[in-house]
Design a protein around this motif. Structure first.
Motif, PDB file in Angstrom:
ATOM      1  N   LEU A  65      -7.116 -10.674  -8.644  1.00  0.00           N
ATOM      2  CA  LEU A  65      -7.084  -9.593  -7.664  1.00  0.00           C
ATOM      3  C   LEU A  65      -7.018  -8.217  -8.306  1.00  0.00           C
ATOM      4  O   LEU A  65      -6.655  -7.241  -7.651  1.00  0.00           O
ATOM      5  CB  LEU A  65      -5.899  -9.756  -6.694  1.00  0.00           C
ATOM      6  N   SER A 106      -9.195  -5.424  -6.510  1.00  0.00           N
ATOM      7  CA  SER A 106      -9.152  -5.366  -5.054  1.00  0.00           C
ATOM      8  C   SER A 106      -7.918  -4.606  -4.590  1.00  0.00           C
ATOM      9  O   SER A 106      -7.067  -4.233  -5.389  1.00  0.00           O
ATOM     10  CB  SER A 106      -9.122  -6.779  -4.465  1.00  0.00           C
ATOM     11  N   ARG A 107      -7.844  -4.374  -3.281  1.00  0.00           N
ATOM     12  CA  ARG A 107      -6.649  -3.775  -2.696  1.00  0.00           C
ATOM     13  C   ARG A 107      -5.855  -4.865  -1.972  1.00  0.00           C
ATOM     14  O   ARG A 107      -5.458  -4.723  -0.818  1.00  0.00           O
ATOM     15  CB  ARG A 107      -7.013  -2.632  -1.753  1.00  0.00           C
ATOM     16  N   LYS A 108      -5.630  -5.954  -2.698  1.00  0.00           N
ATOM     17  CA  LYS A 108      -4.828  -7.052  -2.172  1.00  0.00           C
ATOM     18  C   LYS A 108      -3.714  -7.384  -3.156  1.00  0.00           C
ATOM     19  O   LYS A 108      -3.786  -7.048  -4.344  1.00  0.00           O
ATOM     20  CB  LYS A 108      -5.688  -8.288  -1.927  1.00  0.00           C
ATOM     21  N   GLU A 110      -1.725 -13.818   0.554  1.00  0.00           N
ATOM     22  CA  GLU A 110      -2.602 -12.768   0.042  1.00  0.00           C
ATOM     23  C   GLU A 110      -2.676 -11.683   1.115  1.00  0.00           C
ATOM     24  O   GLU A 110      -3.177 -11.914   2.212  1.00  0.00           O
ATOM     25  CB  GLU A 110      -3.988 -13.325  -0.258  1.00  0.00           C
ATOM     26  N   MET A 111      -2.179 -10.507   0.793  1.00  0.00           N
ATOM     27  CA  MET A 111      -1.998  -9.470   1.805  1.00  0.00           C
ATOM     28  C   MET A 111      -2.732  -8.196   1.415  1.00  0.00           C
ATOM     29  O   MET A 111      -2.785  -7.825   0.236  1.00  0.00           O
ATOM     30  CB  MET A 111      -0.501  -9.182   1.967  1.00  0.00           C
ATOM     31  N   ASP A 112      -3.300  -7.507   2.382  1.00  0.00           N
ATOM     32  CA  ASP A 112      -3.909  -6.205   2.140  1.00  0.00           C
ATOM     33  C   ASP A 112      -2.815  -5.198   1.803  1.00  0.00           C
ATOM     34  O   ASP A 112      -1.803  -5.112   2.511  1.00  0.00           O
ATOM     35  CB  ASP A 112      -4.666  -5.719   3.377  1.00  0.00           C
ATOM     36  N   ILE A 113      -3.017  -4.458   0.734  1.00  0.00           N
ATOM     37  CA  ILE A 113      -2.028  -3.479   0.324  1.00  0.00           C
ATOM     38  C   ILE A 113      -1.822  -2.429   1.409  1.00  0.00           C
ATOM     39  O   ILE A 113      -0.691  -1.997   1.674  1.00  0.00           O
ATOM     40  CB  ILE A 113      -2.444  -2.837  -1.014  1.00  0.00           C
ATOM     41  N   ASP A 114      -2.883  -2.020   2.082  1.00  0.00           N
ATOM     42  CA  ASP A 114      -2.764  -1.015   3.145  1.00  0.00           C
ATOM     43  C   ASP A 114      -1.863  -1.503   4.274  1.00  0.00           C
ATOM     44  O   ASP A 114      -1.083  -0.732   4.841  1.00  0.00           O
ATOM     45  CB  ASP A 114      -4.142  -0.643   3.694  1.00  0.00           C
ATOM     46  N   GLU A 115      -1.969  -2.790   4.592  1.00  0.00           N
ATOM     47  CA  GLU A 115      -1.109  -3.364   5.636  1.00  0.00           C
ATOM     48  C   GLU A 115       0.349  -3.363   5.198  1.00  0.00           C
ATOM     49  O   GLU A 115       1.260  -3.047   5.983  1.00  0.00           O
ATOM     50  CB  GLU A 115      -1.557  -4.795   5.946  1.00  0.00           C
ATOM     51  N   HIS A 126       1.780   0.105   5.315  1.00  0.00           N
ATOM     52  CA  HIS A 126       2.079   0.468   6.703  1.00  0.00           C
ATOM     53  C   HIS A 126       3.470  -0.026   7.097  1.00  0.00           C
ATOM     54  O   HIS A 126       4.242   0.694   7.758  1.00  0.00           O
ATOM     55  CB  HIS A 126       1.018  -0.114   7.633  1.00  0.00           C
ATOM     56  N   ALA A 179      -2.015  -3.970  -8.325  1.00  0.00           N
ATOM     57  CA  ALA A 179      -1.351  -3.892  -7.028  1.00  0.00           C
ATOM     58  C   ALA A 179      -0.030  -3.131  -7.144  1.00  0.00           C
ATOM     59  O   ALA A 179       0.315  -2.322  -6.273  1.00  0.00           O
ATOM     60  CB  ALA A 179      -1.108  -5.296  -6.480  1.00  0.00           C
TER      61      ALA A 179
END
Length: 265
Positions: free
Chosen positions: A6, A9-11, A58-63, A66, A91
Protein backbone atom coordinates in the motif's frame (compact mmCIF):
# COMPACT_ATOMS: atom_id res chain seq x y z
CA UNK A 1 10.03 -7.37 7.44
CA UNK A 2 10.77 -3.63 7.15
CA UNK A 3 7.59 -2.57 5.33
CA UNK A 4 4.34 -3.86 3.88
CA UNK A 5 2.29 -2.92 0.79
CA UNK A 6 0.00 0.00 0.00
CA UNK A 7 3.01 2.31 -0.29
CA UNK A 8 1.57 4.03 -3.38
CA UNK A 9 -1.99 4.48 -2.21
CA UNK A 10 -4.04 6.51 0.26
CA UNK A 11 -5.01 3.42 2.23
CA UNK A 12 -3.86 1.96 5.52
CA UNK A 13 -4.27 -1.45 7.15
CA UNK A 14 -5.49 -1.12 10.73
CA UNK A 15 -6.90 -3.34 13.44
CA UNK A 16 -9.07 -0.63 14.95
CA UNK A 17 -9.11 2.76 16.64
CA UNK A 18 -10.36 4.40 19.84
CA UNK A 19 -11.92 7.85 19.75
CA UNK A 20 -10.63 8.92 23.16
CA UNK A 21 -7.89 7.10 25.07
CA UNK A 22 -6.46 8.22 28.41
CA UNK A 23 -3.65 5.65 28.66
CA UNK A 24 -1.50 5.97 25.52
CA UNK A 25 0.21 9.36 26.00
CA UNK A 26 1.41 10.32 29.47
CA UNK A 27 -1.09 12.76 30.94
CA UNK A 28 -2.94 13.54 27.69
CA UNK A 29 -6.08 12.27 25.91
CA UNK A 30 -5.49 10.83 22.45
CA UNK A 31 -7.25 9.45 19.40
CA UNK A 32 -5.51 6.07 19.12
CA UNK A 33 -5.11 3.93 15.98
CA UNK A 34 -3.74 0.37 15.89
CA UNK A 35 -1.77 -0.33 12.69
CA UNK A 36 -1.72 -4.03 11.75
CA UNK A 37 1.37 -6.26 11.49
CA UNK A 38 4.77 -6.24 13.19
CA UNK A 39 8.34 -7.23 12.36
CA UNK A 40 8.93 -8.70 15.83
CA UNK A 41 7.56 -12.01 17.10
CA UNK A 42 7.55 -11.51 20.87
CA UNK A 43 6.43 -14.84 22.38
CA UNK A 44 4.57 -13.03 25.17
CA UNK A 45 2.76 -10.45 22.99
CA UNK A 46 -0.73 -9.51 24.14
CA UNK A 47 -1.52 -7.92 20.76
CA UNK A 48 -0.74 -11.04 18.71
CA UNK A 49 -3.92 -10.81 16.60
CA UNK A 50 -2.84 -7.28 15.58
CA UNK A 51 0.69 -8.52 14.83
CA UNK A 52 -0.68 -11.24 12.54
CA UNK A 53 -3.27 -9.00 10.89
CA UNK A 54 -6.27 -11.00 12.11
CA UNK A 55 -9.42 -9.05 11.35
CA UNK A 56 -7.39 -6.29 9.71
CA UNK A 57 -9.25 -3.54 7.86
CA UNK A 58 -8.00 -1.81 4.72
CA UNK A 59 -9.24 1.73 5.21
CA UNK A 60 -9.13 4.94 3.17
CA UNK A 61 -6.89 7.43 4.91
CA UNK A 62 -9.33 10.26 4.11
CA UNK A 63 -12.10 8.37 5.89
CA UNK A 64 -9.90 7.80 8.93
CA UNK A 65 -8.85 11.46 9.01
CA UNK A 66 -12.53 12.44 8.94
CA UNK A 67 -13.10 10.37 12.08
CA UNK A 68 -10.07 11.98 13.76
CA UNK A 69 -11.41 15.43 12.89
CA UNK A 70 -14.76 14.59 14.49
CA UNK A 71 -13.03 13.92 17.83
CA UNK A 72 -10.38 16.65 17.67
CA UNK A 73 -11.98 18.84 20.35
CA UNK A 74 -11.81 15.98 22.87
CA UNK A 75 -8.16 14.98 22.42
CA UNK A 76 -4.74 16.62 22.28
CA UNK A 77 -2.78 13.89 20.49
CA UNK A 78 -3.17 11.51 17.60
CA UNK A 79 -1.47 8.33 18.83
CA UNK A 80 -0.50 5.56 16.39
CA UNK A 81 0.51 2.17 17.75
CA UNK A 82 0.34 -1.46 16.63
CA UNK A 83 1.67 -3.85 15.74
CA UNK A 84 4.50 -1.75 14.37
CA UNK A 85 3.34 1.45 12.63
CA UNK A 86 6.62 2.11 10.79
CA UNK A 87 5.90 -0.86 8.49
CA UNK A 88 3.36 1.40 6.76
CA UNK A 89 5.58 4.44 6.46
CA UNK A 90 3.66 6.21 3.70
CA UNK A 91 0.33 5.95 5.50
CA UNK A 92 1.98 7.03 8.76
CA UNK A 93 3.37 10.18 7.17
CA UNK A 94 0.12 11.06 5.38
CA UNK A 95 -1.99 10.67 8.52
CA UNK A 96 0.42 12.69 10.65
CA UNK A 97 0.43 15.51 8.08
CA UNK A 98 -3.37 15.59 8.11
CA UNK A 99 -3.38 15.51 11.91
CA UNK A 100 -1.16 18.60 11.94
CA UNK A 101 -3.71 20.42 9.75
CA UNK A 102 -6.43 19.53 12.26
CA UNK A 103 -4.31 21.04 15.05
CA UNK A 104 -3.37 17.89 16.96
CA UNK A 105 0.00 16.81 18.30
CA UNK A 106 1.37 13.52 16.98
CA UNK A 107 2.43 10.47 18.98
CA UNK A 108 4.11 7.24 17.82
CA UNK A 109 4.50 3.96 19.68
CA UNK A 110 7.32 1.95 18.06
CA UNK A 111 9.77 -0.86 18.68
CA UNK A 112 12.50 1.37 17.25
CA UNK A 113 13.78 -1.04 14.61
CA UNK A 114 13.00 1.03 11.50
CA UNK A 115 15.11 4.04 12.44
CA UNK A 116 15.11 5.43 8.88
CA UNK A 117 11.32 5.89 9.03
CA UNK A 118 11.59 7.57 12.41
CA UNK A 119 14.35 9.83 11.09
CA UNK A 120 12.11 10.89 8.19
CA UNK A 121 9.19 11.71 10.50
CA UNK A 122 11.43 13.68 12.86
CA UNK A 123 13.08 15.60 10.01
CA UNK A 124 9.61 16.64 8.81
CA UNK A 125 8.69 17.84 12.29
CA UNK A 126 5.79 15.41 12.53
CA UNK A 127 6.41 13.89 15.97
CA UNK A 128 5.73 15.45 19.38
CA UNK A 129 5.73 12.28 21.49
CA UNK A 130 7.44 8.93 20.98
CA UNK A 131 6.83 5.90 23.16
CA UNK A 132 9.52 3.33 22.42
CA UNK A 133 9.57 -0.18 23.81
CA UNK A 134 13.00 -1.14 25.18
CA UNK A 135 12.47 -4.85 25.62
CA UNK A 136 15.85 -6.01 27.00
CA UNK A 137 19.33 -4.61 27.73
CA UNK A 138 20.71 -2.88 24.64
CA UNK A 139 24.15 -4.30 25.50
CA UNK A 140 22.86 -7.86 25.06
CA UNK A 141 21.79 -8.49 21.43
CA UNK A 142 21.33 -12.21 22.11
CA UNK A 143 18.86 -11.68 24.93
CA UNK A 144 17.09 -8.95 22.97
CA UNK A 145 16.61 -11.38 20.08
CA UNK A 146 15.11 -13.96 22.44
CA UNK A 147 12.71 -11.46 24.02
CA UNK A 148 11.43 -10.32 20.61
CA UNK A 149 11.18 -13.84 19.22
CA UNK A 150 13.90 -13.61 16.56
CA UNK A 151 17.17 -15.55 16.27
CA UNK A 152 20.63 -14.00 16.45
CA UNK A 153 19.70 -10.58 15.08
CA UNK A 154 22.59 -8.40 16.22
CA UNK A 155 21.37 -5.41 14.22
CA UNK A 156 18.23 -5.01 16.36
CA UNK A 157 19.91 -3.27 19.29
CA UNK A 158 22.04 -1.08 17.00
CA UNK A 159 18.93 0.05 15.11
CA UNK A 160 17.15 0.89 18.36
CA UNK A 161 20.13 2.91 19.58
CA UNK A 162 20.00 4.84 16.31
CA UNK A 163 16.31 5.54 16.86
CA UNK A 164 16.98 6.77 20.40
CA UNK A 165 19.59 9.23 19.15
CA UNK A 166 17.22 10.45 16.45
CA UNK A 167 14.30 11.15 18.77
CA UNK A 168 16.64 12.72 21.33
CA UNK A 169 17.35 15.49 18.85
CA UNK A 170 13.85 16.05 17.52
CA UNK A 171 11.02 14.97 19.84
CA UNK A 172 9.76 16.95 22.84
CA UNK A 173 8.21 14.16 24.91
CA UNK A 174 10.11 10.86 25.06
CA UNK A 175 8.64 7.85 26.85
CA UNK A 176 10.65 4.62 27.06
CA UNK A 177 8.83 1.51 28.23
CA UNK A 178 9.85 -1.94 29.45
CA UNK A 179 7.43 -4.76 30.16
CA UNK A 180 8.81 -6.92 32.96
CA UNK A 181 8.31 -10.26 31.20
CA UNK A 182 9.46 -13.48 32.93
CA UNK A 183 12.37 -13.79 30.45
CA UNK A 184 13.96 -10.76 32.16
CA UNK A 185 15.61 -10.56 35.58
CA UNK A 186 15.58 -7.61 37.96
CA UNK A 187 19.22 -7.10 37.00
CA UNK A 188 18.19 -6.87 33.33
CA UNK A 189 15.66 -4.16 34.18
CA UNK A 190 18.32 -2.19 36.04
CA UNK A 191 20.70 -2.57 33.08
CA UNK A 192 18.08 -1.28 30.67
CA UNK A 193 17.48 1.84 32.75
CA UNK A 194 21.17 2.60 33.22
CA UNK A 195 21.95 2.08 29.54
CA UNK A 196 19.16 4.29 28.22
CA UNK A 197 20.02 6.99 30.74
CA UNK A 198 23.66 6.96 29.64
CA UNK A 199 22.81 6.92 25.94
CA UNK A 200 20.25 9.72 26.13
CA UNK A 201 22.42 11.85 28.41
CA UNK A 202 25.31 11.49 25.95
CA UNK A 203 23.21 13.29 23.34
CA UNK A 204 21.93 15.93 25.73
CA UNK A 205 18.58 14.51 26.87
CA UNK A 206 18.05 14.21 30.60
CA UNK A 207 14.27 14.60 30.61
CA UNK A 208 13.15 11.15 29.41
CA UNK A 209 10.24 9.30 31.01
CA UNK A 210 10.74 5.63 31.85
CA UNK A 211 7.77 3.32 32.41
CA UNK A 212 8.12 -0.13 33.99
CA UNK A 213 5.09 -2.15 32.87
CA UNK A 214 3.54 -5.12 34.60
CA UNK A 215 3.42 -8.30 32.54
CA UNK A 216 0.01 -9.95 32.53
CA UNK A 217 -0.26 -13.52 31.20
CA UNK A 218 -2.82 -13.49 28.40
CA UNK A 219 -4.62 -15.85 26.05
CA UNK A 220 -3.28 -14.03 22.98
CA UNK A 221 0.36 -14.88 23.70
CA UNK A 222 1.74 -17.10 20.90
CA UNK A 223 3.90 -19.11 23.33
CA UNK A 224 1.72 -21.19 25.70
CA UNK A 225 3.97 -20.59 28.69
CA UNK A 226 2.99 -16.90 28.67
CA UNK A 227 -0.74 -17.59 28.59
CA UNK A 228 -0.88 -18.41 32.31
CA UNK A 229 1.14 -17.71 35.44
CA UNK A 230 1.49 -15.34 38.34
CA UNK A 231 1.40 -11.56 37.99
CA UNK A 232 4.17 -9.50 39.57
CA UNK A 233 2.48 -7.26 42.14
CA UNK A 234 2.31 -3.50 41.67
CA UNK A 235 3.94 -3.16 45.09
CA UNK A 236 6.98 -5.16 43.97
CA UNK A 237 7.24 -3.20 40.72
CA UNK A 238 7.17 0.08 42.66
CA UNK A 239 10.00 -1.20 44.86
CA UNK A 240 12.06 -2.08 41.77
CA UNK A 241 11.26 1.27 40.16
CA UNK A 242 12.45 3.15 43.25
CA UNK A 243 15.76 1.30 43.09
CA UNK A 244 16.02 2.10 39.37
CA UNK A 245 15.45 5.78 40.09
CA UNK A 246 18.14 5.84 42.76
CA UNK A 247 20.76 3.92 40.77
CA UNK A 248 20.13 5.19 37.24
CA UNK A 249 19.45 8.84 37.96
CA UNK A 250 16.34 8.90 35.75
CA UNK A 251 14.04 11.47 37.34
CA UNK A 252 10.74 10.63 35.66
CA UNK A 253 9.90 7.00 36.44
CA UNK A 254 6.49 5.32 36.46
CA UNK A 255 4.94 1.92 37.04
CA UNK A 256 1.96 0.80 34.95
CA UNK A 257 -0.12 -2.00 36.51
CA UNK A 258 -3.61 -3.45 36.46
CA UNK A 259 -4.15 -2.68 40.14
CA UNK A 260 -2.99 0.92 40.26
CA UNK A 261 -2.94 2.17 36.68
CA UNK A 262 -0.05 4.60 36.17
CA UNK A 263 1.95 5.37 39.31
CA UNK A 264 4.66 8.03 39.34
CA UNK A 265 7.66 7.12 41.48
Amino acid sequence: MSSIGLENSRKVIISGFKDVSLVDVLGYPSFTIWFSYCNFRCPWCQNWPVVMGEGAIEMDIDELVHKIRDEALLVEYLHITGGEPTLQSRALKLIYKESRKIGLKNSLNTNGYNYSVIKDLVSLGLLDHVAMDIKAPLSDPKKYSIVVGLKNRNEITENIKQSLRIIANGVDLIELRTTYVPILSTNDIMKIAIEIKELMSSVGRNDIHYVLQQFVPNKNAPDPKFKEGTIQSAEKLVEIARNIKEVSGIKNIYVRSLEEGLTRI
